[in-house]
Enzyme design. Structure first.
Site, mmCIF file in Angstrom:
data_model
loop_
_atom_site.group_PDB
_atom_site.id
_atom_site.type_symbol
_atom_site.label_atom_id
_atom_site.label_comp_id
_atom_site.label_asym_id
_atom_site.label_seq_id
_atom_site.Cartn_x
_atom_site.Cartn_y
_atom_site.Cartn_z
ATOM 1 N N GLY A 158 -116.331 -19.336 45.677
ATOM 2 C CA GLY A 158 -115.360 -18.439 46.354
ATOM 3 C C GLY A 158 -115.484 -17.369 45.977
ATOM 4 N N SER A 159 -114.202 -16.619 45.858
ATOM 5 C CA SER A 159 -113.917 -15.304 45.586
ATOM 6 C C SER A 159 -114.230 -14.886 44.242
ATOM 7 C CB SER A 159 -112.546 -14.776 45.921
ATOM 8 O OG SER A 159 -111.563 -15.275 45.101
ATOM 9 N N GLU A 178 -120.276 -19.878 41.839
ATOM 10 C CA GLU A 178 -121.081 -19.322 42.866
ATOM 11 C C GLU A 178 -120.130 -18.565 43.748
ATOM 12 O OE1 GLU A 178 -124.172 -19.725 43.519
ATOM 13 O OE2 GLU A 178 -124.392 -21.274 42.114
ATOM 14 N N LEU A 179 -120.234 -17.030 43.489
ATOM 15 C CA LEU A 179 -119.177 -16.050 43.952
ATOM 16 C C LEU A 179 -119.654 -15.150 45.007
ATOM 17 C CD1 LEU A 179 -117.894 -15.049 40.471
ATOM 18 C CD2 LEU A 179 -117.073 -17.139 41.891
ATOM 19 N N CYS A 216 -121.572 -15.110 51.979
ATOM 20 C CA CYS A 216 -121.717 -14.348 50.759
ATOM 21 C C CYS A 216 -123.143 -13.758 50.665
ATOM 22 C CB CYS A 216 -121.489 -14.994 49.401
ATOM 23 S SG CYS A 216 -122.526 -16.740 49.444
ATOM 24 N N GLU A 310 -117.471 -6.400 48.516
ATOM 25 C CA GLU A 310 -118.160 -7.556 49.743
ATOM 26 C C GLU A 310 -116.982 -7.463 50.742
ATOM 27 O OE1 GLU A 310 -119.384 -12.277 49.650
ATOM 28 O OE2 GLU A 310 -117.663 -11.842 48.636
#
Length: 411
Positions: A158-159, A178-179, A216, A310
């Protein structure tokens, strides 16, 4: 694939589209990938046997043999985002099942239905009771789950702010993050004919805008050697304009809406801020409700959020550079480091890119949006810590346990 599985796949793809606005062509691909993710996990589970290590090479270890195996760290809390509501949940559940670790998964409140359907499918299997659970709670309630001592492992996708806050909240737990990213493409000096330009432009256009940029590893920044900039700019704009927009339920729709109006407003504001700083919009830039037009920007000022953060929207930023080395250096300026794509036909440049680019993976001859679900996946810097990809996740969710046998005749 059986008729029953095919029928389920069609229905689940339609559900993904209905709850997230993802174009159905991409939803179908997501379902196929989720199936493959479980297949990879099943195959890896068959090979999950550990290995033997001879210890008798030391004088004091005659007759000793070590059996090195991996065991689950404990029950897992898996938290997944809205943008791949099925396959990213599969990347939490499938490796956990493969190693025998119980898992509770919390889907994103914006797109929980795909996870619940996955739960229904798992309920039809012979899996042990309690090996998995799907729990739909609001994000604020998730903090209690993160802190719960009965869940020593947290796997979060996520963020960036939420991810690092989890790491700080539970420093003694095993946390995989996992960003985000602002994935870059480099078009090198040797990528030097019209056909190559068209190919690269089509890939850049498609994978900067697919799923409205809500990935992402969507292409966000493109660094082009100055000798090719005019040609690449022309072809990228043409390729973006050729993408189908409209209702996500239509097969010819490439670019759909964002997850909600707040996200669309943010993306539109970042575009406006870049323009106010001197950027030039080559195409797109307008918003209507939850939809932002596919947008190509150039002459973006340093410090603009469309470059530094992002954007998670259908926006790509083009930049001209004087050398390949300058392009690589500008890729590295980012606080993110997930994946990068490099268009080059030179083997030496391949390895130089791998050496110089501070990212988790470098994709040669294509955009950074490529992911094979069985390969290691994860980034550096603000893109997170730890790795997914089925086998890598299985390693991450477990630790080594060693059994030493004594008195073994290994002659």
């Amino acid at each position: 694939m059986s008729h029953h599985v095919c029928a389920n796949a069609v229905k689940i793809a339609q559900l993904i589209t209905a709850e997230s606005g993802k174009p159905v062509k991409w939803a179908r691909i997501e379902v196929t990938r989720a199936v493959s993710t479980f297949q990879w996990a099943a195959e890896e589970a068959r090979r999950w046997s550990g290995h033997l290590q001879r210890l008798d090479t030391d004088a004091g270890s005659t007759g000793r043999l070590a059996l090195v195996r991996r065991a689950p760290r404990g029950p897992i809390l898996g938290i997944a985002p809205f943008n791949f509501p099925l396959n990213l949940m599969a990347h939490k559940v499938a490796p956990a099942l493969a190693v025998g670790a119980p898992i509770i998964v919390k889907p994103a409140p914006a797109a929980p239905l795909s996870s619940l359907v996955l739960g229904e499918l798992l309920a039809e299997t012979a899996l042990l009771h309690g090996s998995w659970s799907v729990l739909t709670v609001t994000n604020d309630r998730a903090s209690d789950m993160v802190r719960d001592p009965r869940l020593p492992v947290v796997s979060f996708t996520g963020s960036v702010p939420v991810g690092w806050s989890i790491k700080e909240m539970v420093p003694r737990k095993h946390v995989t993050l996992e960003l985000g990213g602002n994935a870059a493409v480099v078009v090198c000096q040797d990528w030097d004919d019209e056909d190559k330009h068209r190919y690269a432009a089509e890939r850049i256009a498609r994978f900067s805008m697919y799923q409205a940029g809500q990935s992402c590893i969507s292409v966000q920044r493109v660094y082009v050697h100055e000798v090719h900039y005019a040609s690449m700019r022309k072809h990228i704009v043409e390729a973006v304009l050729a993408l189908g927009t409209g209702a996500p339920t239509e097969d010819n729709t490439d670019v759909g809406s964002l997850i909600d109006e707040r996200a669309a407003l943010r993306v539109a504001q970042w575009i406006d801020d870049a323009v106010a700083g001197g950027a030039n919009v080559l195409t797109g830039g307008m918003r209507s409700g939850t939809t932002v037009e596919p947008t190509v920007i150039e002459d973006t000022p340093a410090g603009a959020r469309v470059l530094d953060d992002e954007i998670f929207g259908p926006v790509v930023v083009l930049c001209s550079t004087s050398s390949d080395r300058e392009s690589f250096d500008r890729v590295n300026v980012s606080r993110f480091g997930l994946q990068a794509g490099v268009f080059t036909a030179d083997l030496h440049t391949d390895f130089r890119a791998s050496q110089l680019l501070n990212v988790g993976r470098v994709i040669i001859g294509d955009v950074p949006s490529y992911r094979a679900d069985q390969m290691p996946y994860g980034g550096v810097k603000d893109s997170g810590t730890g790795k997914e990809g089925v086998r890598s996740a299985m390693d991450d969710l477990t630790d080594e346990r060693v059994l030493v046998l004594t008195g073994i005749d290994m002659q």
